[in-house]
Structures are given as structure tokens and as C-alpha cells.
Design an enzyme around this catalytic site. Structure first.
Site, mmCIF file in Angstrom:
data_model
loop_
_atom_site.group_PDB
_atom_site.id
_atom_site.type_symbol
_atom_site.label_atom_id
_atom_site.label_comp_id
_atom_site.label_asym_id
_atom_site.label_seq_id
_atom_site.Cartn_x
_atom_site.Cartn_y
_atom_site.Cartn_z
ATOM 1 N N GLY A 214 38.839 35.335 43.438
ATOM 2 C CA GLY A 214 38.274 35.722 42.454
ATOM 3 C C GLY A 214 38.187 34.588 41.513
ATOM 4 O O GLY A 214 37.113 34.839 40.489
ATOM 5 N N GLU B 242 34.759 33.230 42.269
ATOM 6 C CA GLU B 242 33.703 34.048 41.825
ATOM 7 C C GLU B 242 33.530 34.372 40.345
ATOM 8 O O GLU B 242 32.606 34.223 39.739
ATOM 9 C CB GLU B 242 34.257 35.599 42.218
ATOM 10 N N GLU C 29 40.151 35.785 50.888
ATOM 11 C CA GLU C 29 40.403 37.137 51.011
ATOM 12 C C GLU C 29 40.437 37.676 52.390
ATOM 13 O O GLU C 29 41.343 38.235 52.665
ATOM 14 C CB GLU C 29 39.325 38.005 50.152
ATOM 15 N N ALA D 234 42.281 36.701 42.389
ATOM 16 C CA ALA D 234 42.780 37.626 41.835
ATOM 17 C C ALA D 234 44.248 38.002 42.211
ATOM 18 O O ALA D 234 44.685 37.426 42.751
ATOM 19 C CB ALA D 234 41.993 39.289 42.500
#
Ligand code: HXC
Length: 257
Positions: free
Chosen positions: A108, A111, A131, A65
Site C-alpha cells: 500500500g 500504491e 502482497e 497496509a
């Protein structure tokens, strides 16, 4: 339609979406999410498309992200924007999806790759959920999908230490559908996609629904809990510090508050 952050093309019955923010290693901001989901949904309702491939660059599938975008936000922004909920639509497509991964698939990015029905990796692929180093936790299903894919022992290792996992280990643990040489990875992924797209789209969408049902029992609740925990990380000092340190290219000084 053209999109600012992705390239989209159709090759016979295969829809190809290429993440295209090279300067940010394909970091996934809200605009990327909206572009990928919009393009995938156009393919999904088009009966001439029987499989969708999502890929990045040689260097990065996606490095996570977008930390610069997230660092601006607090807990109530997360909650009111329902930050990144849009990605759920990708997992809900009826058309089979294949993540074609070379280079970094972190946070992300990992993911997103796990959200696809199949994951084809080049031997340069590197997976991780870093993260924790930013003072937060996975927020697009990583704590749930990674644990189901490779088991608690390995998932805890990755999510608590933030370590990177190379393609051969990821393949051995069952995170990867097929491991192939990096320089032919996309070609191989498109071949597999063409094979799937050559079959009945009705059957393939039923088949993926069935497999996903086995995979997802109990998952949705986990995702909801994870999301609210992820949001709550944005009420902590360590989140601000972790993301500020990243921006300033220094080590974070966590106060564990
Ligand atoms: C924003 C990013 C980024 C990211 C890289 N960049 N990752 N920008 N968000 N996630 C940018 C860098 O700031 C830099 O821009 C450029 O991309 C190139 O990256 P470098 O760090 O210079 O490259 P390199 O030294 O090769 O290191 C590659 C890397 C490193 C190991 C992948 O970039 C890295 O650690 N990135 C962050 C990985 C990460 O923590 N991902 C998890 C994010 S949290 P400039 O402008 O400086 O040149 C997450 C939460 C998911 O994903 C849940 C959401 C709901």
C-alpha cells in the site's frame, strides 16, 4: 486540527503531510487513511495551498497496509467496510500531489506513492508489491498503476515475485519523476512543490486532470475488478496463513487453497 497518525503543516503555499507511525514503519491502517485523506481534503479546498507533499520517514515512506489490522478480516468484512475505498479520494484531489519517498514504499505504501501526481525519490527508496507473500494481491490500485507506469513485464515480475526494486531501477523504468540524494530528498520535493504552487492552481488542476485522463482510461474498471479480487483473497486459507506467519515471524506454509 491535529491527527493521531500524521503531522500536518503548511509552508507558504505548500501543504505537507508526514506519515507518523514510526514503530510500524508507517503501516497504513484505516486511521492513517482517514487522517491523510481528511488533511489532504482540507488543503484541497484551501486556495492558499497550491501543492500537497506526502512523505514518511528516512527509513520508510510506508511499509504497506497494516497487516495486523487486515489479518483480522474476512471476505465479508472487506466487502461491507469497503476496505480502503477511502484512498480513492486522494487520487480525486484537484490540487497537485507529490509523494516524497525515502526508504520502504511497499505494498500500500508503493500504491500510495503511485497515487500521487509526482513521485520524488531519494536514492534510499525501495519499491515493492510484496502482497503475494501474504497470500493476497495489491488492493489500492497497484496492479493497474504499476503496470501502466513500468509496463507488463516489470509489473508482473514485481507483483508475482514480490521482489524489491531500488530507486535507480525505478527511476530508469519511469516510476519516479525525479531521483535525488536521500539526505536532500524532502528539501527537493518541497522545492518542486513550491514551484508548482507558484503557478495557477486552476491551470494546474486542469493540467493534472488532463494527464490523469490519459492515464486512467480503462483504469477504473481495472480498479473495481482488482478490488473484488483482493477481497476474494480473504476467502482463502493462504491469506490467513500468510498473515499469521508474518505475525509469528516465520515462513508461511501455503496450501494453495
Ligand atoms: C504492520 C508492519 C508492517 C505492515 C512493518 N511492520 N510493516 N506492521 N503492517 N505492513 C512492523 C513490524 O511488524 C515491526 O513491528 C516494525 O514494523 C518494524 O518492522 P521490522 O520487520 O522489524 O523491520 P525490518 O526487519 O527492517 O523489515 C522492514 C520490512 C518488513 C522489510 C519493510 O517490515 C516487511 O516486510 N514488512 C511488511 C511489508 C509488506 O508485506 N507490505 C505489504 C502489506 S500488504 P514489531 O511490533 O514487530 O516491532 C498491502 C496490501 C495493500 O499493503 C492493499 C490494501 C487494500
Amino acid at each position: 486540527t491535529t491527527y493521531a497518525t500524521i503531522l500536518v503543516e503548511q509552508r507558504d503555499r505548500v501543504g505537507l503531510i508526514t506519515l507518523n507511525r514510526p514503530k510500524a514503519l508507517n503501516a497504513l491502517n484505516t486511521e492513517v487513511m482517514n487522517d491523510v485523506v481528511a488533511a489532504a481534503q482540507v488543503f484541497d479546498v484551501d486556495p492558499s495551498v497550491g501543492a500537497i507533499v506526502i512523505t514518511g520517514s528516512d527509513r520508510a515512506f510506508a511499509a504497506g497496509a497494516d497487516i495486523k489490522e487486515m489479518s483480522e478480516k474476512d471476505y465479508s468484512d472487506m466487502l461491507s467496510e469497503q476496505f480502503f475505498v477511502g484512498w480513492d479520494a486522494l487520487a480525486a484531489l484537484r490540487t497537485p500531489t507529490i509523494a516524497a519517498v525515502n526508504g520502504y514504499a511497499l505494498g500500500g505504501g508503493c500504491e500510495l506513492a503511485m497515487m500521487c501526481d509526482m513521485l520524488i525519490a531519494g536514492d534510499s527508496a525501495v519499491f515493492g508489491q510484496p502482497e503475494i507473500n501474504l497470500g493476497v494481491i495489491p488492493g489500492i490500485g497497484g496492479s493497474q498503476r504499476l503496470t501502466r507506469a513500468i509496463g507488463k513485464a516489470k509489473a508482473m515480475d514485481m507483483i508475482l515475485t514480490g521482489r524489491q526494486m531500488k530507486a535507480d531501477e525505478a527511476d530508469r523504468l519511469g516510476l519516479v519523476s525525479r531521483l535525488v540524494p536521500a539526505d536532500t530528498m524532502l528539501e527537493e520535493a518541497l522545492k518542486v512543490a513550491a514551484e508548482i504552487a507558484g503557478k495557477s492552481l486552476v491551470a494546474s488542476s486542469l493540467a493534472k486532470e488532463a494527464v490523469n485522463r490519459a492515464f486512467e482510461s480503462g483504469l477504473l474498471e481495472g480498479i473495481r475488478v482488482e478490488r473484488s479480487l483482493f477481497y476474494s483473497a480473504f476467502a482463502t486459507d493462504d491469506q490467513s496463513e500468510g498473515m499469521a506467519a508474518f505475525a509469528e515471524k516465520r515462513k508461511p506454509n501455503f496450501t494453495h487453497r
